[in-house]
Design a protein around this motif. Structure first.
Motif, mmCIF file in Angstrom:
data_model
loop_
_atom_site.group_PDB
_atom_site.id
_atom_site.type_symbol
_atom_site.label_atom_id
_atom_site.label_comp_id
_atom_site.label_asym_id
_atom_site.label_seq_id
_atom_site.Cartn_x
_atom_site.Cartn_y
_atom_site.Cartn_z
ATOM 1 N N GLY A 83 40.117 35.052 38.269
ATOM 2 C CA GLY A 83 40.202 35.594 39.615
ATOM 3 C C GLY A 83 41.195 34.842 40.451
ATOM 4 O O GLY A 83 42.027 34.078 39.952
ATOM 5 N N ALA A 84 41.074 35.057 41.745
ATOM 6 C CA ALA A 84 42.131 34.663 42.660
ATOM 7 C C ALA A 84 42.165 33.173 42.964
ATOM 8 O O ALA A 84 43.211 32.538 42.875
ATOM 9 C CB ALA A 84 41.992 35.471 43.940
ATOM 10 N N LYS B 113 35.525 29.881 43.547
ATOM 11 C CA LYS B 113 34.738 29.759 42.326
ATOM 12 C C LYS B 113 34.261 28.344 42.020
ATOM 13 O O LYS B 113 33.523 28.142 41.060
ATOM 14 C CB LYS B 113 35.552 30.279 41.118
ATOM 15 N N GLY C 45 43.188 33.776 35.094
ATOM 16 C CA GLY C 45 43.496 34.272 36.435
ATOM 17 C C GLY C 45 44.397 33.314 37.188
ATOM 18 O O GLY C 45 44.903 32.334 36.634
ATOM 19 N N ALA C 46 44.564 33.604 38.480
ATOM 20 C CA ALA C 46 45.422 32.744 39.295
ATOM 21 C C ALA C 46 44.844 31.343 39.368
ATOM 22 O O ALA C 46 45.564 30.354 39.491
ATOM 23 C CB ALA C 46 45.582 33.337 40.691
ATOM 24 N N ALA D 270 53.150 33.315 36.714
ATOM 25 C CA ALA D 270 52.196 33.698 35.666
ATOM 26 C C ALA D 270 51.261 34.745 36.266
ATOM 27 O O ALA D 270 50.585 34.487 37.250
ATOM 28 C CB ALA D 270 51.407 32.477 35.214
ATOM 29 N N LEU D 271 51.232 35.932 35.650
ATOM 30 C CA LEU D 271 50.423 37.026 36.214
ATOM 31 C C LEU D 271 49.292 37.461 35.289
ATOM 32 O O LEU D 271 48.498 38.322 35.636
ATOM 33 C CB LEU D 271 51.337 38.206 36.565
ATOM 34 N N ASN E 116 33.034 35.897 35.194
ATOM 35 C CA ASN E 116 33.399 36.253 36.563
ATOM 36 C C ASN E 116 34.884 36.009 36.793
ATOM 37 O O ASN E 116 35.374 34.902 36.597
ATOM 38 C CB ASN E 116 32.600 35.434 37.570
ATOM 39 N N PRO F 254 38.816 38.331 36.922
ATOM 40 C CA PRO F 254 39.796 38.843 35.969
ATOM 41 C C PRO F 254 40.774 37.758 35.498
ATOM 42 O O PRO F 254 41.014 36.772 36.207
ATOM 43 C CB PRO F 254 40.549 39.915 36.757
ATOM 44 N N GLY G 219 43.952 38.215 34.900
ATOM 45 C CA GLY G 219 45.293 38.407 35.451
ATOM 46 C C GLY G 219 45.263 39.503 36.479
ATOM 47 O O GLY G 219 44.195 39.957 36.915
ATOM 48 N N VAL G 220 46.453 39.935 36.872
ATOM 49 C CA VAL G 220 46.559 41.015 37.846
ATOM 50 C C VAL G 220 46.298 42.328 37.085
ATOM 51 O O VAL G 220 47.213 43.088 36.788
ATOM 52 C CB VAL G 220 47.944 40.997 38.529
ATOM 53 N N GLU H 9 45.084 45.029 37.873
ATOM 54 C CA GLU H 9 45.358 46.294 38.582
ATOM 55 C C GLU H 9 46.711 46.862 38.153
ATOM 56 O O GLU H 9 46.986 48.038 38.341
ATOM 57 C CB GLU H 9 45.379 46.074 40.097
ATOM 58 N N GLY I 230 30.830 39.800 40.021
ATOM 59 C CA GLY I 230 32.063 39.730 40.822
ATOM 60 C C GLY I 230 32.664 41.104 40.985
ATOM 61 O O GLY I 230 32.807 41.838 40.015
ATOM 62 N N GLY I 231 33.028 41.447 42.208
ATOM 63 C CA GLY I 231 33.495 42.796 42.517
ATOM 64 C C GLY I 231 34.642 43.268 41.633
ATOM 65 O O GLY I 231 34.582 44.350 41.044
ATOM 66 N N ASP I 232 35.688 42.459 41.514
ATOM 67 C CA ASP I 232 36.861 42.890 40.757
ATOM 68 C C ASP I 232 36.614 42.866 39.255
ATOM 69 O O ASP I 232 37.100 43.735 38.522
ATOM 70 C CB ASP I 232 38.072 42.018 41.104
ATOM 71 N N SER I 233 35.846 41.906 38.783
ATOM 72 C CA SER I 233 35.537 41.849 37.344
ATOM 73 C C SER I 233 34.734 43.076 36.940
ATOM 74 O O SER I 233 34.959 43.668 35.889
ATOM 75 C CB SER I 233 34.716 40.607 36.998
HETATM 76 P P1 ADP Z 1 35.965 38.826 41.422
HETATM 77 O O1 ADP Z 1 35.961 39.861 42.531
HETATM 78 O O2 ADP Z 1 35.629 39.422 40.098
HETATM 79 O O3 ADP Z 1 35.132 37.647 41.760
HETATM 80 P P2 ADP Z 1 38.414 37.651 42.419
HETATM 81 O O4 ADP Z 1 38.262 38.408 43.695
HETATM 82 O O5 ADP Z 1 38.212 36.193 42.443
HETATM 83 O O6 ADP Z 1 37.482 38.310 41.284
HETATM 84 O O7 ADP Z 1 39.891 37.865 41.846
HETATM 85 C C1 ADP Z 1 40.452 39.105 41.579
HETATM 86 C C2 ADP Z 1 41.896 39.153 41.992
HETATM 87 O O8 ADP Z 1 42.622 38.094 41.422
HETATM 88 C C3 ADP Z 1 42.541 40.429 41.513
HETATM 89 O O9 ADP Z 1 42.984 41.167 42.620
HETATM 90 C C4 ADP Z 1 43.706 39.958 40.659
HETATM 91 O O10 ADP Z 1 44.879 40.730 40.844
HETATM 92 C C5 ADP Z 1 43.933 38.548 41.155
HETATM 93 N N1 ADP Z 1 44.593 37.728 40.123
HETATM 94 C C6 ADP Z 1 44.152 37.448 38.894
HETATM 95 N N2 ADP Z 1 45.042 36.719 38.216
HETATM 96 C C7 ADP Z 1 46.104 36.529 39.023
HETATM 97 C C8 ADP Z 1 47.355 35.836 38.901
HETATM 98 N N3 ADP Z 1 47.687 35.196 37.775
HETATM 99 N N4 ADP Z 1 48.193 35.845 39.961
HETATM 100 C C9 ADP Z 1 47.855 36.488 41.099
HETATM 101 N N5 ADP Z 1 46.704 37.149 41.286
HETATM 102 C C10 ADP Z 1 45.809 37.174 40.267
#
Ligand code: ADP
Ligand code: MG
Length: 393
Positions: A195-196, A201, A219-220, A291-292, A315, A317, A319-320, A322, A348-351
């Motif tokens: 995730g972000a 986290k 993730g980021a 890194a995406l 929990n 993602p 990477g990006v 979307e 987690g919402g995005d996961s």
């Molecule tokens: P969750 O809602 O599952 O807890 P987060 O809200 O923490 O997850 O993170 C999801 C976001 O993180 C997504 O919008 C995704 O695009 C972004 N993300 C994941 N990896 C990267 C990356 N390497 N660089 C930039 N954004 C990222």
């Protein structure tokens, strides 16, 4: 202990059920995704079948006062379709109209109070508003896990004015599965966290540190860890002010003998809008690139670890996801988690959105409906909406 709706006498009584119908709407005022409505159907159907007089309450969005665009009307219509019976929507959550609707209910009828957040008393946990809500309830049931981390009038305040209280089936399932992750589980036990932001986290990482055998980080947030260890991350998204935190976490994990696996490679590009990515070493991202996604090697390595685990909490993602060029890492993890026969939980919402999009949701043991609430639960925090349901045995 927390009573189940199944163990409470509800026949012929006014049963107030706090649900989480905070669903996304379409521009044409339809329901874009009804999974949250479906998630509470077992509880609602149980109450209807037992001849309760059902009063449902939810918030929708973040209105400041009455906002027609955030009316629960489309939700009521979808619920009526799903239940196959009429759902009476009140004009306001409390007031003469609501009182009349509630007092006219017959056994098995269902009413839905209009958006409780149209009244500021909801979020302020105002005592007067709480009493008004409680005046509709002989029995209070909370099935809104996604709102359990908020101490509002409909989740906490009104409970002291209701004689009987308990949880719905969705709430009980969430507490059961998320609770397992904090108790004794089969090993190996992995936490896959992405995730972000590290800052979102870190509480989860810290609370799972004494419990899991390994963390797989993507993730980021992985960029911050890679950079904290001296890697070059180019213009990747990093949290400069969380380097020390990341280093401290790695040191603590090391002391305890807990593995923290960072991605060995990444999919990088010069912009988030690039139509394709380039695989690079995660600690040697070129200066003009970011890194995406985790790279193919890391994705295969993570999938292999997941395949050998008996318990997996995921929990965030990888990477990006979307964007198609940067979705492969998240897809690989989603497939591996889905293929596992162990205990698998995604929060987690995005996961959860990723797992749904990738079509593997039905192969995962538990998908938490709460974004913030599931994270706070895993962080070990007491959720006020759950604590308020406790009764002496
Ligand atoms: P969750 O809602 O599952 O807890 P987060 O809200 O923490 O997850 O993170 C999801 C976001 O993180 C997504 O919008 C995704 O695009 C972004 N993300 C994941 N990896 C990267 C990356 N390497 N660089 C930039 N954004 C990222
Ligand atoms: Mg998110």
């Amino acid at each position: 202990m927390i009573k189940s709706i199944a163990d409470l006498p509800i026949e012929g009584r006014r049963v107030f059920i706090r649900v989480d119908f905070n669903v996304p709407l379409t521009p044409a005022k339809g329901v874009a995704d009804d999974s949250r409505i479906r998630a509470s159907l077992p509880t609602i159907q149980h109450a209807v079948k037992r001849g309760a007089r059902v009063i449902l309450a939810s918030h929708l969005g973040r209105p400041k006062g009455p906002t027609p665009a955030l009316s629960l009307e489309p939700v009521g219509a979808r619920l009526a379709d799903l239940l196959g019976q009429e759902v009476l929507l009140t004009d306001e959550a409390v007031g003469d109209g609501a009182r009349k609707v509630v007092s006219d209910l017959r056994d098995g009828d269902v009413a839905l109070l209009e958006n409780v957040r149209f009244f500021p008393g909801e979020e302020a946990n105002d005592d007067n508003f709480a009493r008004q809500l409680a005046s509709y309830a002989d029995v209070y049931i909370n099935d809104a896990f996604g709102t359990a981390h908020r101490a509002h009038a409909s989740t906490v305040g009104m409970l002291k004015y209701v004689a009987e209280k308990g949880a719905g089936f969705l709430m009980l399932k969430e507490v059961e599965f998320l609770g397992k992750l904090l108790g004794n589980v089969e090993r190996p036990y992995l936490a896959v966290v992405g995730g972000a932001k590290v800052s979102d986290k870190i509480g989860v990482l810290e609370n799972l540190l004494g419990r899991v055998d390994a963390f797989l980080i993507g993730g980021a947030m992985a960029n911050t860890f890679v950079k904290a260890k001296g890697g070059d991350v180019g213009k990747s998204r990093v949290e400069e002010d969380k380097m020390a935190l990341a280093r401290a976490f790695l040191a603590k994990a090391d002391l305890r003998g807990v593995e923290v696996l960072l991605p060995s490679d990444a999919v990088a590009a010069t912009s988030i809008d690039a139509t394709e990515g380039t695989p690079v070493r995660a600690d040697k991202v070129p200066a003009d690139m970011m890194a995406l996604d985790i790279g193919p090697q890391a994705a295969a390595g993570f999938a292999d670890r997941i395949a050998r685990a008996r318990t997996v909490f995921w929990n965030g993602p990888m990477g990006v996801f979307e964007k198609k060029p940067f979705a492969a890492g998240t897809l690989a993890v989603a497939k591996a988690v889905a293929a596992s026969r162990g205990l698998t939980v995604v929060g987690g919402g995005d996961s959860v959105a990723a797992v749904n999009e990738m079509g593997v949701a039905d192969q995962i043991k538990h998908i938490s409906t709460g974004g913030g609430a599931s994270l706070e639960f895993i962080e070990g925090k007491t959720l006020p909406g759950i604590a308020a349901l406790e009764v002496a045995e």
